[in-house]
Enzyme design. Structure first.
Site, mmCIF file in Angstrom:
data_model
loop_
_atom_site.group_PDB
_atom_site.id
_atom_site.type_symbol
_atom_site.label_atom_id
_atom_site.label_comp_id
_atom_site.label_asym_id
_atom_site.label_seq_id
_atom_site.Cartn_x
_atom_site.Cartn_y
_atom_site.Cartn_z
ATOM 1 N N ASP A 15 59.862 59.575 -80.596
ATOM 2 C CA ASP A 15 60.038 60.145 -82.088
ATOM 3 C C ASP A 15 58.683 59.965 -82.582
ATOM 4 O OD1 ASP A 15 61.522 60.740 -84.398
ATOM 5 O OD2 ASP A 15 60.929 59.060 -84.905
ATOM 6 N N SER A 16 58.276 60.677 -83.753
ATOM 7 C CA SER A 16 57.047 60.627 -84.424
ATOM 8 C C SER A 16 56.898 59.127 -84.917
ATOM 9 C CB SER A 16 57.112 61.462 -85.470
ATOM 10 O OG SER A 16 58.058 61.313 -86.657
ATOM 11 N N TYR A 47 55.314 63.819 -88.546
ATOM 12 C CA TYR A 47 55.171 65.355 -87.573
ATOM 13 C C TYR A 47 55.599 66.451 -88.559
ATOM 14 C CZ TYR A 47 54.704 63.560 -82.848
ATOM 15 O OH TYR A 47 54.428 62.870 -81.747
ATOM 16 N N GLY A 48 56.520 66.400 -89.505
ATOM 17 C CA GLY A 48 56.931 67.436 -90.286
ATOM 18 C C GLY A 48 56.001 68.099 -90.876
ATOM 19 N N CYS A 78 63.621 63.498 -82.159
ATOM 20 C CA CYS A 78 62.698 64.225 -83.525
ATOM 21 C C CYS A 78 63.429 65.371 -83.706
ATOM 22 C CB CYS A 78 61.397 63.965 -83.110
ATOM 23 S SG CYS A 78 60.256 64.609 -84.364
ATOM 24 N N ASN A 79 63.574 65.714 -85.130
ATOM 25 C CA ASN A 79 64.283 66.932 -85.224
ATOM 26 C C ASN A 79 63.140 67.974 -84.997
ATOM 27 O OD1 ASN A 79 67.308 67.153 -86.353
ATOM 28 N ND2 ASN A 79 66.349 65.122 -86.580
ATOM 29 N N THR A 80 61.775 67.474 -85.856
ATOM 30 C CA THR A 80 60.563 68.449 -85.687
ATOM 31 C C THR A 80 60.087 69.064 -84.317
ATOM 32 O OG1 THR A 80 59.933 67.320 -87.529
ATOM 33 C CG2 THR A 80 58.331 68.851 -86.609
ATOM 34 N N GLU A 157 59.542 54.762 -93.367
ATOM 35 C CA GLU A 157 58.644 53.930 -92.743
ATOM 36 C C GLU A 157 57.842 52.702 -93.575
ATOM 37 O OE1 GLU A 157 56.802 54.714 -89.776
ATOM 38 O OE2 GLU A 157 58.072 56.337 -89.156
ATOM 39 N N CYS A 189 66.660 64.652 -89.719
ATOM 40 C CA CYS A 189 65.539 63.992 -89.340
ATOM 41 C C CYS A 189 65.983 62.772 -88.967
ATOM 42 C CB CYS A 189 64.544 64.067 -90.528
ATOM 43 S SG CYS A 189 63.242 62.753 -90.378
ATOM 44 N N THR A 190 65.694 61.980 -87.904
ATOM 45 C CA THR A 190 66.017 60.807 -87.508
ATOM 46 C C THR A 190 65.593 59.541 -88.087
ATOM 47 O OG1 THR A 190 64.297 60.839 -86.008
ATOM 48 C CG2 THR A 190 66.265 61.441 -85.077
ATOM 49 N N HIS A 191 64.861 59.765 -89.211
ATOM 50 C CA HIS A 191 64.521 58.876 -90.471
ATOM 51 C C HIS A 191 65.810 58.744 -91.260
ATOM 52 C CE1 HIS A 191 60.566 59.013 -88.803
ATOM 53 N NE2 HIS A 191 59.955 58.054 -89.376
#
Length: 273
Positions: A15-16, A47-48, A78-80, A157, A189-191
């Protein structure tokens, strides 16, 4: 498709940053026998806001790194990167690779009654329209509303998930969607699952919130079975964590959300791969 036939070989997850830990956590729960190597690209998060070419370059570097760890399959948590790089890197790698978008879209299509689905994600994920394409391929009558929420990632984050400012940002981004007629929303988004309770509170009981992490773990389980790669050694699962920056900060965050005590985080220079 070639695959690493060593059943005890680890699953690569990347992931980012810390968001993909929500996917790793679900893999730990649903596939407790599988070893995992996790990479968080903390030096280059988020990354977005990056270009497609950069996301593909980042993904290739990370996959090359994970290949040095002998992984038997890779989850792009990571969706992006799933939206912009998955199709490219799948063609290039001899290792099975899955992303998080198809599992999330499938769950939303199954869940919706009105066929009106909202998707929240990074700028790059929403602008790619990947969720819309995948959802309408599965359900041609579906209507999809996408909304980029770029501040959600830094809020998570930086540890602001439970701060009152997060409620204000949720309202700022999602007021229009709240007053639409969607009955299902994908946390694209995984966040974002780390904001799930606040988002659910904001929408109330009329909107189903889909977290693609569980569905992704189930897809991984099916993939391993299909390729006859399940770890049946009976040994205790091993987890390794790597980052491109801020290892101590990542360790603190990981220990706040994983059902496992992370003792060591290794920092690497991902540009070497």
């Amino acid at each position: 498709m070639n695959s690493n036939k060593d059943r005890t070989a680890p699953i690569g997850v990347f992931d980012s940053g810390v968001g993909g830990l929500t996917v790793a956590r679900e893999i730990m729960r649903q596939l407790p026998d599988e070893n995992i190597v996790y990479f968080g690209d903390t030096a280059r998060v988020p990354y977005g806001s990056k270009s497609r070419n950069n996301i593909i370059r980042f993904s290739r570097q990370i996959i090359r790194f994970l290949e040095t760890k002998g992984v038997k399959a890779i989850v792009i948590a990571c969706n992006t990167a799933s939206a912009l790089a998955l199709d490219v890197v799948k063609e290039e790698s001899g290792i099975p690779i899955i992303g998080v978008i198809v599992p999330g879209a499938r769950a939303a299509v199954k869940e919706t009654k009105s066929k009106k689905i909202g998707v929240v994600g990074t700028e790059a994920t929403i602008q790619s329209h990947t969720y819309s394409k995948v959802i309408t391929d599965m359900e041609p009558e579906a209507s999809v509303i996408g909304k980029p929420c770029p501040l959600f990632v830094p809020l998570v984050e930086e540890g602001f998930a439970k701060h009152h400012v997060t409620d204000e940002i949720i309202e700022y981004y999602l007021d229009e969607m709240k007053h639409s007629d969607i009955d299902t929303m994908i946390l694209g988004c995984t966040h974002y699952p780390l904001l799930r309770s606040r988002i659910m509170e904001y929408f109330g009981e009329n909107v189903n919130i889909v977290n693609p992490a569980y569905e992704t773990a189930m897809d991984l389980k099916a993939l391993l079975a299909e390729h006859d790669m399940e770890n049946d050694s009976g040994s205790l699962a091993r987890y390794e964590f790597y980052v491109s920056d801020t290892a101590e900060k990542f360790k603190h965050f990981a220990n706040s959300i994983l059902p496992y005590n992370v003792e060591t985080i290794q920092q690497i220079n991902i540009e070497d791969y």
